[in-house]
Design a protein around this motif. Structure first.
Motif, PDB file in Angstrom:
ATOM      1  N   TYR A  64       0.802  -1.233   0.000  1.00  0.00           N
ATOM      2  CA  TYR A  64       0.000   0.000   0.000  1.00  0.00           C
ATOM      3  C   TYR A  64       0.832   1.279   0.000  1.00  0.00           C
ATOM      4  O   TYR A  64       0.315   2.335  -0.360  1.00  0.00           O
ATOM      5  N   ALA A  77     -11.831  -3.664  -4.322  1.00  0.00           N
ATOM      6  CA  ALA A  77     -11.543  -4.910  -3.600  1.00  0.00           C
ATOM      7  C   ALA A  77     -12.804  -5.416  -2.927  1.00  0.00           C
ATOM      8  O   ALA A  77     -13.602  -4.634  -2.409  1.00  0.00           O
ATOM      9  N   GLY A  78     -12.968  -6.732  -2.933  1.00  0.00           N
ATOM     10  CA  GLY A  78     -14.134  -7.315  -2.274  1.00  0.00           C
ATOM     11  C   GLY A  78     -14.712  -8.422  -3.116  1.00  0.00           C
ATOM     12  O   GLY A  78     -14.273  -8.640  -4.249  1.00  0.00           O
ATOM     13  N   LEU A  90     -23.595  -8.998   0.217  1.00  0.00           N
ATOM     14  CA  LEU A  90     -22.130  -8.901   0.311  1.00  0.00           C
ATOM     15  C   LEU A  90     -21.687  -8.047   1.496  1.00  0.00           C
ATOM     16  O   LEU A  90     -20.493  -7.917   1.759  1.00  0.00           O
ATOM     17  N   SER A 100     -10.444  -2.195   6.389  1.00  0.00           N
ATOM     18  CA  SER A 100      -8.976  -2.294   6.385  1.00  0.00           C
ATOM     19  C   SER A 100      -8.373  -1.399   5.302  1.00  0.00           C
ATOM     20  O   SER A 100      -7.339  -0.750   5.514  1.00  0.00           O
ATOM     21  N   SER A 223     -19.702 -10.995 -11.334  1.00  0.00           N
ATOM     22  CA  SER A 223     -20.586  -9.945 -11.852  1.00  0.00           C
ATOM     23  C   SER A 223     -19.878  -9.135 -12.947  1.00  0.00           C
ATOM     24  O   SER A 223     -18.731  -9.413 -13.306  1.00  0.00           O
TER      25      SER A 223
HETATM   26  N1  APR Z   1      -7.079  -5.767  -0.247  1.00  0.00           N
HETATM   27  C1  APR Z   1      -6.822  -5.760  -1.565  1.00  0.00           C
HETATM   28  N2  APR Z   1      -7.455  -6.542  -2.453  1.00  0.00           N
HETATM   29  C2  APR Z   1      -8.382  -7.369  -1.967  1.00  0.00           C
HETATM   30  C3  APR Z   1      -8.731  -7.426  -0.601  1.00  0.00           C
HETATM   31  C4  APR Z   1      -8.025  -6.578   0.279  1.00  0.00           C
HETATM   32  N3  APR Z   1      -8.271  -6.556   1.596  1.00  0.00           N
HETATM   33  N4  APR Z   1      -9.717  -8.356  -0.449  1.00  0.00           N
HETATM   34  C5  APR Z   1      -9.990  -8.844  -1.666  1.00  0.00           C
HETATM   35  N5  APR Z   1      -9.176  -8.256  -2.593  1.00  0.00           N
HETATM   36  C6  APR Z   1      -9.130  -8.475  -4.049  1.00  0.00           C
HETATM   37  C7  APR Z   1      -9.169  -9.938  -4.444  1.00  0.00           C
HETATM   38  O1  APR Z   1      -7.899 -10.560  -4.282  1.00  0.00           O
HETATM   39  C8  APR Z   1      -9.591  -9.839  -5.915  1.00  0.00           C
HETATM   40  O2  APR Z   1      -8.468  -9.767  -6.791  1.00  0.00           O
HETATM   41  O3  APR Z   1     -10.271  -7.919  -4.672  1.00  0.00           O
HETATM   42  C9  APR Z   1     -10.345  -8.515  -5.975  1.00  0.00           C
HETATM   43  C10 APR Z   1     -11.812  -8.680  -6.347  1.00  0.00           C
HETATM   44  O4  APR Z   1     -11.864  -9.114  -7.647  1.00  0.00           O
HETATM   45  P1  APR Z   1     -13.017 -10.068  -8.211  1.00  0.00           P
HETATM   46  O5  APR Z   1     -13.213 -11.216  -7.301  1.00  0.00           O
HETATM   47  O6  APR Z   1     -12.704 -10.323  -9.650  1.00  0.00           O
HETATM   48  O7  APR Z   1     -14.324  -9.160  -8.071  1.00  0.00           O
HETATM   49  P2  APR Z   1     -14.831  -8.033  -9.094  1.00  0.00           P
HETATM   50  O8  APR Z   1     -15.721  -8.629 -10.079  1.00  0.00           O
HETATM   51  O9  APR Z   1     -13.669  -7.231  -9.536  1.00  0.00           O
HETATM   52  O10 APR Z   1     -15.757  -7.158  -8.116  1.00  0.00           O
HETATM   53  C11 APR Z   1     -15.187  -6.418  -7.058  1.00  0.00           C
HETATM   54  O11 APR Z   1     -16.711  -4.578  -7.325  1.00  0.00           O
HETATM   55  O12 APR Z   1     -18.588  -4.238  -8.639  1.00  0.00           O
HETATM   56  C12 APR Z   1     -18.116  -4.629  -7.376  1.00  0.00           C
HETATM   57  O13 APR Z   1     -19.818  -6.178  -6.604  1.00  0.00           O
HETATM   58  C13 APR Z   1     -18.490  -6.055  -7.047  1.00  0.00           C
HETATM   59  O14 APR Z   1     -17.971  -5.889  -4.709  1.00  0.00           O
HETATM   60  C14 APR Z   1     -17.502  -6.365  -5.960  1.00  0.00           C
HETATM   61  C15 APR Z   1     -16.263  -5.572  -6.398  1.00  0.00           C
END
Ligand code: APR
Length: 306
Positions: A64, A77-78, A90, A100, A223
């Motif tokens: 970071y 992220a999420g 979610l 965090s 999504s």
């Molecule tokens: N710090 C950094 N990255 C993180 C963390 C964290 N604490 N927790 C999860 N991640 C990362 C995951 O490793 C992953 O690469 O967040 C990324 C999420 O990517 P995807 O699973 O592909 O999800 P995505 O389709 O990109 O959606 C992310 O955006 O539109 C919204 O509803 C959707 O909440 C979701 C978010």
């Protein structure tokens, strides 16, 4: 101009791609918790830049401290939803992630404008604002741009006309209760109701409200990400170019439209500090009632955070 994108998953990397391809910023940092993912995706995007005729530099990292001096930080992220899930499902998982990340942004990029994308959008934006303690102008939720581009797509499709002829505005929460505005949706400058009867307009509004779910149903494993990525890039572009663009964004309301202490999608003029001002449109009674319902749905979820 430096943009950092936290979360190098589908949405984050799509946004990074558009920002780099269109050379919206000079420098992009892609951050993720998973080792290798941001590094690999950033390198892949960097290698496309000669073909994009773009000199943007992109770097992937798990650290970071690299987001230091960012003008804009995007949070994607999420976890995304799966078929049958609502965005609200979610809430618990993603609120821990947002808490965090808010700490990291506060520590490493305290002067940045933050765009929240993680769902449930209006609640995660609220949480980001509370956890960072930033001025409300600095925390924006990305939803209305996406909902409006979906609405424009469906209108163009039904009318068999070009998308550039269509302006649309979708307000409210980023959920089933969003409020696509009829009067402010135009085709070649004329209200959509001049071209379509009530039944067709209602069908388009319904499809827009379920636009995200329609894609989840096809994909089954996650999504939407291309249109969200492009919508994020549009907001970044408006912030960095400072051309007084008005975009629907989720922002903390302090009396505008009659709401307080709630994030809701409203038309916003953006500038380098984030929110410049909120445009208060005249709403019909029906639209105001729908916005009330949307606000109530968001409020119910915010209460779950406390
Ligand atoms: N710090 C950094 N990255 C993180 C963390 C964290 N604490 N927790 C999860 N991640 C990362 C995951 O490793 C992953 O690469 O967040 C990324 C999420 O990517 P995807 O699973 O592909 O999800 P995505 O389709 O990109 O959606 C992310 O955006 O539109 C919204 O509803 C959707 O909440 C979701 C978010």
């Amino acid at each position: 101009m430096k943009v950092s994108i936290i979360g190098a998953g589908n949405v984050g990397s799509s946004a990074a791609w558009v920002v780099c391809d269109k050379a919206i910023a000079d420098e992009v940092v892609l951050v993720d918790i998973t080792e290798g993912i941001p590094q690999g995706k950033a390198l892949d995007i960097q290698e496309a830049m000669p073909l994009s005729r773009s000199n943007v530099k992109i770097k992937g990292t798990n650290n970071y401290s690299e987001i230091k001096d960012s003008d804009v930080v995007v949070v994607t992220a999420g976890v995304p939803r799966k078929p049958g899930m609502s965005r609200d499902d979610l809430l618990e998982t993603n609120s821990n992630i947002i808490r965090s990340i808010a700490g990291e942004i506060k520590k490493n990029a305290p002067y940045s404008v933050v765009i929240v994308v993680t769902n449930p959008l209006d609640i995660m934006s609220y949480l980001m604002l509370k956890e960072t303690g930033f001025d409300r102008k600095k925390v924006l939720g990305m939803a209305g741009v996406l909902d409006s581009t979906r609405f424009r797509t469906f209108i163009a499709d039904m009318l068999e006309t070009g998308v550039n002829d269509i302006e649309a505005m979708v307000l409210g929460g980023h959920g089933d209760s969003m409020v696509p505005l009829r009067k402010h949706t135009t085709v070649k400058g004329k209200p959509i109701t001049d071209f379509l009867d009530d039944k067709d307009v209602e069908a388009l509004i319904d499809r827009t409200r379920n636009g995200g779910a329609e894609i989840v149903k096809h994909l089954k494993t996650g999504s939407a990400f291309y249109a969200p990525g492009a919508s994020i890039a549009e907001m970044i572009d408006a912030i960095l170019k400072q051309d007084d663009r008005i975009l629907p964004c989720s922002v903390m309301l302090q009396g505008e439209y009659g709401y307080k202490d709630i994030f809701l999608g409203v038309p916003c003029r953006l500038d380098s500090k984030g929110l410049k001002d909120i445009i208060e449109l005249d709403l019909s009674d029906e639209e105001k009632n729908q916005l009330d319902d949307s606000a109530a749905a968001v409020k119910k979820n915010v209460d779950k955070l406390r």
